[in-house]
Write an enzyme that holds these catalytic residues in place. Structure first.
Site, PDB file in Angstrom:
ATOM      1  CG  ASN A  58      -0.471  -0.177   2.494  1.00  0.00           C
ATOM      2  OD1 ASN A  58       0.688  -0.563   2.637  1.00  0.00           O
ATOM      3  ND2 ASN A  58      -1.260   0.095   3.506  1.00  0.00           N
ATOM      4  CD  GLU A 110       8.328   0.595  10.844  1.00  0.00           C
ATOM      5  OE1 GLU A 110       7.318   1.019  10.260  1.00  0.00           O
ATOM      6  OE2 GLU A 110       9.047  -0.311  10.404  1.00  0.00           O
ATOM      7  CD  GLU A 139       2.351  -0.202  10.624  1.00  0.00           C
ATOM      8  OE1 GLU A 139       1.191  -0.473  11.011  1.00  0.00           O
ATOM      9  OE2 GLU A 139       2.630   0.228   9.502  1.00  0.00           O
ATOM     10  CB  CYS A 162      -2.405  -0.138   8.596  1.00  0.00           C
ATOM     11  SG  CYS A 162      -0.911   0.833   8.549  1.00  0.00           S
TER      12      CYS A 162
END
Ligand code: ADP
Length: 505
Positions: free
Chosen positions: A176, A485, A277, A311
């Site tokens: 994505n 991150e 993640e 997400c």
């Protein structure tokens, strides 16, 4: 995705590259990137990458097997001693150069990304800038990988903590955000002195390979950054090697919760450090006292950016009864303005979904909500363009047990649920195994703190629909993952602390 293993479409590939009108066609690679060189797949095997807007073949890309993955890991191991000992200022300069090359080649990178992913060119270009920002940020952090000297309890000794690179690492990335999810992993890895093997998603390997070309030009040494490619069937083989090989000390994964759990289990045998993640199920709450226009602007970007395929995408809209009608009216007016089409089309703001499974999921979520009594305010069905295009959709009266409130829709569909009480909406928002992002809109400062602290979420966006930035820690709680991150904490996952006790002083 159609698979043509052993296919040879080299002539067609040249035509495709020409049609992309790249200023620098050398950015278009279809071979894997191992030890500083572009190489064919095992036995010359390839898989097809298509353009989701048209279904046309874009490239046939190298298939790597376990042995090739092992070679990449061994190359990363051979490169580690020199890279980790390199002065941090030199590593920093290389990362900065890489970022500059991304920005200088942003149009080409965006064209490649839009072709393989489908996102509108302007969004693709935005992602290139965002992706480069991680290289830039961690180029700066490379010079601050500091340890500590601890206050000693004994006068004859000194207690020192070093922060050292964890070693050879691996990254598995989703489709994505084909560019930014790679730089968000390799920038901190390389900054602290780790080397890395990346497996990009089978749908979008071309952006990853273009980044490899720029890494080489920036002076990233052979073996420090490697890319192993493969199709959907190859992912477990490549992933199996990355997670079982004892040389690899850490895996960073971005993708579905299901695969994240599988990979975490696989990493347990060699006790690798993992960062995960994973999926989200973001609530988007609009309180009665919100600024309607600000809430609509936030809801547009939080839901429809990337055609809803993020997400962090707002997945459940809880709107308080007093503002519901005003919000629904204005939101609907804006949703109806989206222009659907191929990412390269003039004025296009919503692209296709990534594949057939994605469009089937979106259809199923809409049908389920309608079956449970929801009504359509905008859109509601396949777009007239057909294929993987779906109408930007807004539903009202979606019950909170509908599928679209339970799992990620990952498409351009928003569904409104009305609530009355603050405690109730917090309970609803937290009633999910996920906890990545939560959004809410209010002008009451006491409520800002109360609700932000009560939401079970790694990230909370207050009065905005967009919160990702290299300077801030990105990551989730609950089944949305482990680790962070970006930000100054982003180096933690790529380093180990070493405690040295020095006695006899
Ligand atoms: P999505 O459903 O969004 O495609 P996935 O979690 O399936 O998310 O995919 C994210 C990344 O994980 C991709 O690079 C994909 O190829 C990879 N992947 C999927 N299954 C496996 C697996 N069993 N082992 C290793 N990698 C995998």
């Amino acid at each position: 995705m159609t698979v043509h293993k052993l296919a040879s479409l080299k002539f067609g590939q040249t035509r495709v590259v020409n049609s992309l009108n790249l200023a620098d066609p050398k950015l278009f690679h279809s071979q894997a990137f191992l030890n500083g060189a572009f190489v064919d797949g095992v036995d010359g095997r390839t898989f097809v990458v298509d353009n989701p807007a048209t279904g046309a073949t874009l490239a046939t890309v190298a298939i790597c097997d376990a042995a090739m993955t092992r070679q990449a890991i061994e190359a990363a191991a051979a490169a580690f001693p020199a890279w980790s000992k390199r002065p941090s200022k030199e590593r920093s300069a290389i990362l900065r150069k890489w970022a500059e090359l991304m920005v200088a080649n942003a149009d080409d990178l965006a064209a490649i990304m839009s072709a393989e992913h489908g996102k509108p060119l302007a969004e693709a270009k935005g992602e290139v800038t965002y992706g480069a920002s991680f290289l830039e940020w961690f180029a700066e952090e490379a010079r601050r990988v500091d340890g500590s000297v601890i206050t000693t309890p004994l006068t004859d000794r000194r207690l020192v903590v070093l922060r050292q690179p964890i070693g050879v690492t691996a990254g598995i990335t989703p489709w994505n955000f084909p560019c930014a999810m790679i730089t968000r992993k390799c920038a901190p890895a390389l900054a602290v002195g780790c080397t890395i093997v990346i497996k990009p998603a089978e749908q979008t390997p071309l952006s990853a390979l273009a980044l490899a070309e720029l890494a080489m030009r920036a002076g990233v040494p052979a073996g420090v950054f490697n890319i192993v490619t493969g199709d959907v069937d190859d992912a477990p083989i490549i992933g199996g090697e990355l997670t079982s090989n004892p040389i690899v000390k850490k895996l960073s994964f971005t993708g579905s919760t299901e695969i994240g759990k599988l990979l975490t289990r696989q990493c347990a045998d060699t006790m690798k450090k993992v960062s995960m993640e994973l999926g989200g199920n973001a609530p988007f709450i609009v309180f009665d006292d919100a600024d309607v226009e600000a809430a609509v602007a936030g809801a547009l970007v939080a839901k429809y950016r990337n055609t809803g395929q993020a997400c962090t995408a707002a997945n459940r809209f809880y709107v308080q009864a007093g503002i519901k009608d005003a919000f629904a009216k204005r939101y609907g007016e804006e949703v109806a303005k989206y222009r659907v089409g191929e990412g390269t089309g003039e004025g296009v703001t919503i692209g296709p979904l990534i594949d057939d499974a994605a469009i089937q999921k979106v259809r199923a979520h809409v049908k389920d909500a309608l079956d449970r009594g929801a009504s359509v305010l905008v859109g509601g069905s396949d777009h007239e363009l057909g294929g993987r295009f779906f109408q930007p959709t807004l539903l009202d009266g979606v019950p909170s047990d509908a599928l679209m409130c339970q799992e990620e829709t990952f498409g351009p569909v928003a569904g409104l649920t009305t609530f009355t009480d603050e405690d109730d909406v917090i309970r609803l928002a937290n009633d999910t195994p996920y906890g990545l992002t939560a959004y809410f809109f209010t002008r009451d400062h006491a409520r800002v703190w109360r609700v932000a602290e009560a939401l079970e979420s790694g990230m909370v966006a207050v009065n905005t629909g967009l919160l990702s930035t290299a300077e801030a820690p990105f990551g989730g709680v609950k089944e949305s993952g482990l680790g962070r991150e970006g930000s100054r904490w982003g180096i933690d996952d790529w380093t180990e602390l070493k405690y040295i006790a020095m006695a006899g002083l």
